[in-house]
Motif scaffolding. Structure first.
Motif, short mmCIF file in Angstrom:
data_model
loop_
_atom_site.label_atom_id
_atom_site.label_comp_id
_atom_site.label_asym_id
_atom_site.label_seq_id
_atom_site.Cartn_x
_atom_site.Cartn_y
_atom_site.Cartn_z
N ARG A 68 4.96 -1.10 -2.20
CA ARG A 68 5.13 -0.56 -0.83
C ARG A 68 4.34 0.69 -0.26
N VAL A 71 1.11 0.32 2.18
CA VAL A 71 1.50 0.60 3.68
C VAL A 71 0.83 2.01 3.91
N ALA A 83 1.15 0.83 11.02
CA ALA A 83 1.52 -0.22 9.75
C ALA A 83 2.82 -0.28 9.39
N GLY A 85 4.96 -2.92 6.36
CA GLY A 85 4.93 -3.73 5.29
C GLY A 85 6.44 -4.65 5.34
N LEU A 215 1.93 -7.67 5.57
CA LEU A 215 1.59 -6.36 6.32
C LEU A 215 1.09 -6.82 7.80
#
Lengths: 787, 387
Positions: A68, A71, A83, A85, A215
């Motif tokens: 993670r 991101v 952004a 994820g 993403l």
């Protein structure tokens, strides 16, 4: 109210039939214009509003698995505004009473509502809550199609594990406006749905604690998308990134965009042609109508009205008609546009629909209507106004009826007296006759050109789209399998033939231009799917190298024989240079093909079966479907017949409805033109016909003189209309063709027939009303000249 | 009267007729374009295709006869060997080095053994002296024989005890000897039990191995067979002697073979589609002609085998693309005759992935509609795209 205005009202009332016919022609043209631009505009506005409100991302990327923390790294790239994820996971849902498997795409959402992009619009219920791993939100269309509601339970197989889910909300999101299951040609809400599940729950269900596989991001202001994509790719490469892409390659957006482009193509081609043809017809018809007012113009001038005021009077006359036409047209266009937009919206999952008409659309239509009416009126007045009042007041001097070509022809043919009269009149007034024939022919041509779009799309479906699909079932695997899977499928009793199908996502690069696409594999012995070129011939895939569709080759600026760089997206990221060995002219899309061996060389593995095409014994289909449903490697199965029926229904609903409106409008134009032509003919000849009656001809005979001429002109217009229609249809088809979408030019003979029938029917009904007038011709009144 | 009517209206009638003719032409039903295929006579095979692997018919695994130290096997896979060829030799293992505690214990044990030796030597001295005295007394006749023998025995026992104690000390001192990794002498030779080709060298490097460890496999790659594991219900349809076509093996032409045996034992296996099923090995031998081309195949190579369970040399065949099911479940086809597609019920026997065997309802040379569109109706006008 001045005397002239009073006369205007009376004139309009007197000529209400004709005025209305012209207004209808203008209304039909205006309505097409308003309707199509309105639908396109509304759908675009709705989409953009939806995107903006729910923060639809601008760049997307998928990967095998990434922590993670990636991101944050992506967020730090210059030009990235936000952004996010997520995890996306395909799952199968078990509906015990159904033979075919039901697929779902599960998306993760933050349980605490901290999502920033691709926000879900909740129709009812609530989002999944923290600590409730079984809670899901399902998409509205899927819920409706399967009669699911809040509180419904779903048995899902996620990542090889069975799990019981409970529906806590119904919603929709901007990244699934068009939700298409992999391997499908058409959305099937009964068999494919989108689910949203809590992030923690989905992480646990898919063994991806602290990891993401998808993403999405938005760009800040003027950031260059290409540069951001390049940097995102660099970040994601170690995690099995399959290459970031912009909205234009996003499945849902691309499909919607495609539909809008088609609609736009239709809008750009058909309504302008309608407006132009209608304007031309109105110009001609109105001009002639006003010329029949010759005696009255003379009278007005004799009373001392100036040329200018007389012109203004008739201009007003024309403008009233144009106004009626525009208002009628705009109203009809708006009403139909609204229902049409709603119809389109059924296929797209919009949470709201904004029906909007840009004022300039209505103004544009009005402008053309007014312009053509005014020009027609002025053209008519000009010739008359030049005459001295005394000359104008007298009936127009009959042309010299010498023994000319027509008479000689008539004598040779042995025509009766009435026949003679008809032929001579046509020959003596060649201009008027030509205008009548031309007007009718043009309206018929327009009708034909719109009718043939039906043939065109029918041919497209039957000869290209349906014909290329010969399988009964298409099944998609969770991941590409080897040939053994195909053997195993072929051994299921009732399966007659099984063929593998694989598409490897790649970037094709030639010089500076590159395209993201998928290379479809075709094995040499493939029978169940064929490729058909524009001439309707089957095209074999070359033994080596790539085969590109013409559109794709043009985009890449590449010719057959030239090398092309192929970079695999995902997988092993292989990079190789392959020659383009063939370019094929296809009707739809940008596609690339290669034979199976070449595709496997790109993928560096022996897994030719991403999907399988099956031909089955129809009697065993139900059992086979049940068997396939129990296979863990099978993600989904689609039935060709069901898909094609759905596809046709969609075409019927969208394209055909639109074309239906166009055909109705062009029929209205044809009827209006024919009616007006007949009425003008009657007006022009009323004096002569009355004279004939005085000379002792029977009513029926007098009727035949007029109707015979009308019939002859209409019949003469038919072949001309066919020829003009052919030409106009060809012009419109070629205008219609875009990069994305082309239509075959394949008018059916019956379309000529229907166009002719509409014109003949219009002529017959008109003839009936004209005949009634002839029969009740008041000799005294006509010969006296009214007013 | 009618004559005059026609005379009077002849032009109008002519024009009207022309118009009607045009409309009739336009609306005359037009044939729809379809793809066609032909019913033909020819060979038809029903086959079962699955992936198989090759294996050497005779397959030997040479294993280590003893636990010990293996010398490096110098044979390479692919080497030809004859019966009795020395594969390798095995020797004793080098001793394990001593850890300090064991060494300490051994040293103590050695000291104890030495002490025992001294004790035994002392006992022997005493016994020897006792015997000398006993002998002197016995010579003079003062000692009973039994006592003398007793003394002799004691000397013998003591001597043996000394030898034992010395040997024990030697054993312990040998144990204490620092391990230098020498390998024992007297090697055990490992020989090829059969002539053939080394297929694989399983344990190549020298080192200590346990008894029974596989060393090399020997077989004759010219004598290979194919094993296909078929679903048990498919295997039932196969019988020894069935023809087999071998494809996807890497060569340009298919190879041929025959089914040798179907094993009577099924095993559970997870199929390529992820479901558990019972599979049975079917063993296939290459035909003589194919054996030459199949030389390039080794042991354990993958290929696709199609076992032909049924051959109809002269079957009446219709392409499967033409077959439809009627409402009652009967097979139907559309036959093209005089520009029309006529629905016809047919009886179909065997079906493979290309043809259906026609039992009745069609004749050779009949033209049938391939992949008929759903919109096609019985007796509709059609035209073939191909012609």
């Amino acid at each position: 109210m001045t005397a002239l205005d009073l006369k205007l009202m009376r004139g309009l009332w007197h000529m209400r039939g004709q005025a209305l016919a012209i207004a209808v022609v203008l209304a039909a043209a205006a309505a097409t214009f308003v309707l199509s631009l309105g639908v396109h505009h509304s759908l675009t506005v709705t989409r953009d509003a939806y995107y903006a409100r729910n923060h639809f991302a601008e760049v997307f990327a998928e990967m095998t698995r990434a922590p993670r923390s990636v991101v944050d790294r992506v967020r730090a790239i210059p030009g990235v505004a936000a952004a996010q994820g997520t995890i996306q996971q395909y799952a199968t849902l078990d509906f015990p009473d159904r033979a075919a498997p039901v697929r779902a795409l599960i998306n993760s959402v933050d349980e605490r509502g901290r999502d920033q992009l691709n926000l879900v619009v909740l129709r009812s219920g609530h989002m999944p809550r923290p600590g409730e791993p079984s809670e899901v939100v399902i998409d509205e269309a899927f819920a409706k199609a399967n009669a699911l509601g809040i509180g419904s339970r779903l048995d899902a197989e996620i990542y090889g594990r069975r799990q019981r889910l409970s529906v806590v909300g119904i919603g929709l999101a901007p990244n699934y406006i068009y939700a298409l299951a992999p391997g499908e040609i058409i959305p099937d809400d009964r068999r494919f749905g989108v689910l949203w599940m809590g992030e923690k729950a989905l992480e646990a269900a898919t063994d991806r604690t602290g990891a993401i596989n998808s993403l999405s991001l938005t760009l800040a202001g003027a950031a260059a998308q290409a540069e951001v994509i390049r940097r995102v790719d660099a970040v994601l490469a170690p995690y099995g990134g399959t290459g970031a892409y912009g909205r234009k390659d996003h499945l849902s957006h691309a499909f919607l965009e495609n539909e809008l482009t088609q609609l736009d193509a239709m809008t750009r081609v058909i309504p302008p042609v309608f407006l132009l043809v209608a304007a031309l017809l109105v110009y001609v018809v109105l001009g002639r109508m006003i010329r029949t007012e010759r005696t009255q113009i003379g009278l007005l001038k004799a009373f001392g009205y100036t040329d200018r005021s007389v012109a203004a009077h008739y201009l007003k006359f024309a403008l009233v008609i144009a106004m009626v036409g525009t208002v009628l047209g705009a109203l009809a266009g708006i009403l139909m546009g609204r229902s049409m937009t709603a119809l389109y919206a059924q296929y797209y999952r919009f949470p709201f629909l904004e029906y909007r008409i840009a004022p300039e659309v209505v103004l544009g239509a009005a402008g053309l209507a007014f312009g053509s009416a005014a020009l027609g009126a002025l053209g008519g007045i000009r010739s008359v106004a030049r005459l001295a009042p005394a000359v104008a007041m007298a009936p127009p001097p009959p042309p010299a009826y010498r023994a000319g070509f027509a008479e000689r022809l008539g004598r040779t043919a042995g025509l009766s007296t009435i026949g003679h009269m008809i032929v001579r009149h046509i020959a003596r007034w060649p201009g008027r006759s030509a205008v009548t024939v031309g007007g009718i022919a043009l309206s018929m041509a327009l009708l034909f050109a719109t009718l043939q779009f039906l043939d065109s799309s029918r041919t497209m479906l039957d000869s290209f789209f349906f014909r290329s699909q010969r399988q009964d079932l298409t099944l998609t695997f969770t991941e590409p399998r080897n040939q053994a899977a195909i053997h195993a499928l072929a051994q299921i009793p009732g399966v007659l033939r099984a063929e593998p199908l694989r598409a490897v996502p790649v970037v094709l690069r030639s010089g500076a231009s590159s395209r993201r696409t998928a290379i479809e594999s075709v094995s040499s012995g493939a029978r169940l799917s064929i490729r058909i070129d524009r001439d309707g011939n089957e095209v074999a895939v070359p033994a080596g190298g790539l085969m590109l569709s013409r559109q794709l080759a043009n985009k890449l600026g590449i010719r057959a024989g030239e090398p092309l760089e192929v970079v695999q997206l995902g997988g092993r990221h292989t990079r190789m240079v392959l020659p383009v060995t063939r370019i094929v002219d296809e009707f739809i899309g940008e596609r690339a093909y290669a034979n199976t061996a070449t595709v496997m060389r790109i993928a560096r593995e022996e897994t030719p079966a991403g999907a399988a095409l099956l031909r089955v014994d129809p009697a065993a289909k139900e059992r086979i479907l049940r068997q396939l449903k129990g296979m863990p490697v099978v993600l989904g199965v689609s039935e060709r017949d069901a898909a094609l029926v759905k596809f046709e229904a969609m075409i019927d609903d969208n394209i055909y409805t639109m074309l239906g409106f166009y055909i109705a409008f062009s029929s209205a134009i044809a009827v209006g033109v024919v009616y007006n032509s007949a009425r003008i003919l009657f007006s022009e000849r009323a004096h002569e016909l009355a004279t004939l009656r005085v000379l002792g001809y029977h009513r029926a005979e007098v009727g035949i003189v007029l109707l015979g001429e009308l019939a002859l002109l209409v019949v003469a217009a038919v072949p001309l209309g066919c020829a003009l229609g052919y030409w106009l249809a060809q012009l419109m088809t070629s205008m219609f063709s875009s990069d994305l979408f082309r239509l075959p030019f394949a008018p059916a003979r019956a379309s000529y027939g229907w166009a002719t029938v509409v014109v003949l029917l219009a002529a017959l009904t008109t003839a009936a009303t004209v005949a009634r007038r002839v029969l009740h011709l008041d000799m005294v009144r006509v010969l006296k000249a009214h007013e | 009267m009618t004559g005059r009517f026609f005379l009077r209206w002849r032009w109008a009638i002519l024009i009207a007729l022309l118009l009607f003719a045009g409309l009739a032409f336009a609306f005359w039903p037009q044939p729809s374009a379809i793809d066609t295929g032909k019913v033909s006579k020819g060979a038809m095979e029903i086959g079962i295709t699955d992936d198989g692997v090759t294996r050497a018919e005779e397959y030997y695994i040479v294993a280590a006869p003893v636990t010990g130290y293996l010398s490096r096997i110098e044979l390479e896979s692919g080497d030809r060997i004859s019966r009795g060829t020395l594969v390798t030799v095995m020797r004793g293992r080098p001793a394990t080095p001593l850890d300090p505690r064991t060494a300490q214990a051994l040293r103590a044990a050695l000291a104890s053994a030495r002490a025992a030796e001294s004790s035994a030597a002392a006992s022997l001295g005493q016994a020897t002296r006792d015997l000398a005295r006993a002998q002197a007394l016995a010579q003079r006749g003062f000692l009973p024989r039994a006592q003398l023998e007793g003394a002799e025995t004691r000397v013998g026992t003591s001597r043996a005890a000394v030898g034992q104690a010395r040997a024990e000390a030697a054993r312990i001192s040998a144990d204490l000897e620092p391990s230098r990794g020498q390998i024992g002498a007297s090697p055990v030779p490992v020989r090829a039990p059969v002539g053939g080709t080394v297929l694989s060298v399983l344990t190549e490097s020298e080192g200590a191995i346990a008894e029974g460890t596989p060393l090399i496999t020997i077989g004759d790659p010219r004598r290979i067979e194919v094993v296909v594991d078929l679903l048990s219900r498919e295997a039932v349809r196969v019988k020894p002697g069935d023809r087999v076509r071998i494809e996807q093996w890497g060569g340009p032409h298919p190879l041929t073979g025959t089914v040798q045996r179907i094993e009577p034992f099924g095993r559970l296996k997870v199929s390529a589609l992820g479901i558990e099923e019972q599979r049975v090995n079917v063993v296939i031998a290459f035909d003589h002609a194919s054996a030459v081309e199949g030389q390039r195949l080794g042991h354990g190579y993958q290929l696709d085998a199609t076992i032909i369970v049924l051959t109809r040399p002269d079957a009446l065949r219709v392409p499967i693309g033409a077959l439809l099911r009627g409402v009652a479940g009967e097979w139907r086809v559309y036959v093209v005759a005089n520009g029309r597609a006529l629905a016809r019920t047919v009886r179909i026997g065997q079906i493979n992935d290309e043809w259906g065997e026609v039992l009745s309802g069609l004749r050779a040379g009949d033209v049938v509609v391939l992949n008929p569109p759903p919109s096609l109706k019985d007796n509709a006008r059609v035209t073939s795209r191909t012609s």
